[in-house]
Design an enzyme around this catalytic site. Structure first.
Site, PDB file in Angstrom:
ATOM      1  N   ASP A 129       0.880  -1.172   0.000  1.00  0.00           N
ATOM      2  CA  ASP A 129       0.000   0.000   0.000  1.00  0.00           C
ATOM      3  C   ASP A 129       0.920   1.224   0.000  1.00  0.00           C
ATOM      4  O   ASP A 129       1.577   1.512   1.003  1.00  0.00           O
ATOM      5  CB  ASP A 129      -0.899  -0.011   1.235  1.00  0.00           C
ATOM      6  CG  ASP A 129      -1.781   1.225   1.345  1.00  0.00           C
ATOM      7  OD1 ASP A 129      -1.697   2.101   0.460  1.00  0.00           O
ATOM      8  OD2 ASP A 129      -2.553   1.323   2.322  1.00  0.00           O
ATOM      9  N   SER A 135       1.945  11.441 -16.155  1.00  0.00           N
ATOM     10  CA  SER A 135       0.821  11.617 -17.062  1.00  0.00           C
ATOM     11  C   SER A 135       1.079  12.801 -17.976  1.00  0.00           C
ATOM     12  O   SER A 135       1.825  13.721 -17.634  1.00  0.00           O
ATOM     13  CB  SER A 135      -0.467  11.858 -16.272  1.00  0.00           C
ATOM     14  OG  SER A 135      -1.544  12.196 -17.130  1.00  0.00           O
ATOM     15  N   TYR A 137      -6.729  15.052  -9.649  1.00  0.00           N
ATOM     16  CA  TYR A 137      -5.810  14.145 -10.350  1.00  0.00           C
ATOM     17  C   TYR A 137      -4.686  14.930 -11.005  1.00  0.00           C
ATOM     18  O   TYR A 137      -3.501  14.573 -10.878  1.00  0.00           O
ATOM     19  CB  TYR A 137      -6.598  13.354 -11.391  1.00  0.00           C
ATOM     20  CG  TYR A 137      -5.745  12.463 -12.268  1.00  0.00           C
ATOM     21  CD1 TYR A 137      -5.308  11.222 -11.815  1.00  0.00           C
ATOM     22  CD2 TYR A 137      -5.387  12.855 -13.558  1.00  0.00           C
ATOM     23  CE1 TYR A 137      -4.532  10.400 -12.624  1.00  0.00           C
ATOM     24  CE2 TYR A 137      -4.621  12.043 -14.370  1.00  0.00           C
ATOM     25  CZ  TYR A 137      -4.189  10.813 -13.895  1.00  0.00           C
ATOM     26  OH  TYR A 137      -3.416  10.018 -14.699  1.00  0.00           O
ATOM     27  N   LYS A 191      -0.564  14.861 -10.374  1.00  0.00           N
ATOM     28  CA  LYS A 191       0.360  14.477 -11.437  1.00  0.00           C
ATOM     29  C   LYS A 191       1.392  15.578 -11.712  1.00  0.00           C
ATOM     30  O   LYS A 191       2.537  15.285 -12.070  1.00  0.00           O
ATOM     31  CB  LYS A 191      -0.415  14.132 -12.711  1.00  0.00           C
ATOM     32  CG  LYS A 191      -1.161  12.801 -12.624  1.00  0.00           C
ATOM     33  CD  LYS A 191      -0.202  11.629 -12.362  1.00  0.00           C
ATOM     34  CE  LYS A 191      -0.904  10.286 -12.365  1.00  0.00           C
ATOM     35  NZ  LYS A 191       0.025   9.160 -12.141  1.00  0.00           N
TER      36      LYS A 191
END
Length: 357
Positions: free
Chosen positions: A102, A182, A195, A199
């Site tokens: 994790d 990304s 998000y 990134k």
């Protein structure tokens, strides 16, 4: 002295033109260099790779490919007894080992490090691939602070935790750190802000680390794909999350944006899910190249085709005003809905101007 707006437009056009010219020359130089260097690969014997996020998607497929090529693979899975990890273990060689991990837990990362140290055998840890990631959130006003925290914990702090733990092993052999970031880590895409913020942080971490590791001979590589067809982009999962997020919104926000806005937004999300790139092997190939090439690129931008890659490179290198304009064009193309309150304000102002004429 205030310059006319026409001058600003002219300046933006010039910047865009020279950006295109620079990218063309860089592309020609890149092609020549790769022509002579791309085929050189390191030998997999005695080299181990640690990959996070191997339950499915890029991580799972990359673990399979690296195992088939002869590398020893430590495939870290959030659910080590789950179907993804079980199938991966059954369909690969004895050189692949499943590790529970994790990335949001310091204790879990240290346990994974201990497992790797105890099972390296005659191998050295050649590379760490930080692939684990999540997607949460919408626009800023429609996203909770918890969604920002969740994205940052997995997408930004996750790679930091793992890299800091494993870096001493990597430094010993002048190995590789590969971060799956990304395209959205260099281009601010609206309406998926938690998000994108995470990134951008991941890309910044990657770039800082790359420059810090030069003296150690460690290569730090960023993989920056567009949206591909992985479980993260699954329409059913995304829509379920969307419905939960909207249900938790304050009634004032819902009134300001309007129910029609959320209905149209939902349709747009479904359409966006159908437009993701299907050929994830392009990302897997980039990850393999980052690990195995003797002279890897610092940044890989795998896309569905070369035209899409060219468009992405141009967008990232364009002036901000051109990026803003491009975002508006794209919003119109996908029929992005307008908030009810914003439309009403515009109509009210327009009416007032007409009345004062």
């Amino acid at each position: 002295m205030e310059l006319p707006s026409n001058f600003s437009i002219f300046r933006s056009i010039c910047k865009s033109f020279f950006t295109i010219i620079r990218l063309i020359f860089e592309g020609i130089f890149y092609g020549i260099v790769k022509l002579f260097l791309f085929w050189k690969h390191v030998k997999p014997e005695g080299k181990a790779i640690f990959i996070t996020g191997c339950d499915s998607g890029f991580g799972n497929a990359t673990a399979r490919k690296l195992d088939a090529k002869g590398f020893h693979v430590f495939a870290a899975c959030l659910f080590p007894l789950g179907p993804g990890a079980t199938q991966l273990s059954q369909e690969t060689s004895e050189h692949l080992k499943i590790v529970g991990l994790d990335v949001t837990s310091e204790e879990s990362v240290l346990k994974a490090l201990e497992f790797v140290k105890n099972n390296l055998g005659h191998c050295n840890l050649w590379a760490v691939i930080n692939n684990a990631g999540i997607y949460k959130g919408l626009a800023v006003e429609l996203s909770s602070l918890q969604e920002f925290r969740d994205c940052m914990e997995v997408n930004a702090f996750g790679p930091i935790r793992v890299t800091k733990a494993f870096l001493p092993l990597i430094r010993k052999v002048k190995g590789r750190v590969v971060n799956v970031t990304s395209y959205g880590g260099r281009m601010a895409v609206p309406h998926m802000t938690p998000y994108i913020v995470s990134k951008f942080a991941a890309v910044a971490f990657n770039d800082c680390l790359r420059r810090e590791m030069v003296d150690w001979g460690v290569r730090v590589i960023s993989i920056e794909p567009e949206a591909f067809n992985t479980p993260m982009a699954n329409n059913e999962t995304r829509i379920k999350t969307f419905d939960e997020e909207i249900a938790s919104l304050d009634s004032t926000i819902i009134d300001d944006y309007g129910l029609e806005y959320f209905k149209q937004y939902r349709k747009m999300m479904l359409m966006g899910g159908d437009l993701v790139a299907p050929n994830i092997y392009r990302v897997v190939d980039a990850l393999y190249s980052a690990v195995s090439s003797k002279y890897p690129d610092s940044i890989y931008m795998p896309c569905r085709n070369y035209l899409t890659e060219l468009c992405n490179v141009l967008a990232i290198n364009s002036p901000v005003c051109m990026q803003d304009f491009g975002t508006q064009i794209f919003s119109a193309f996908v029929n992005m809905p307008k908030p009810k309150g914003a439309t009403e304000d515009f109509e009210e102002v327009f009416s007032e101007k007409n009345l004062t004429k």
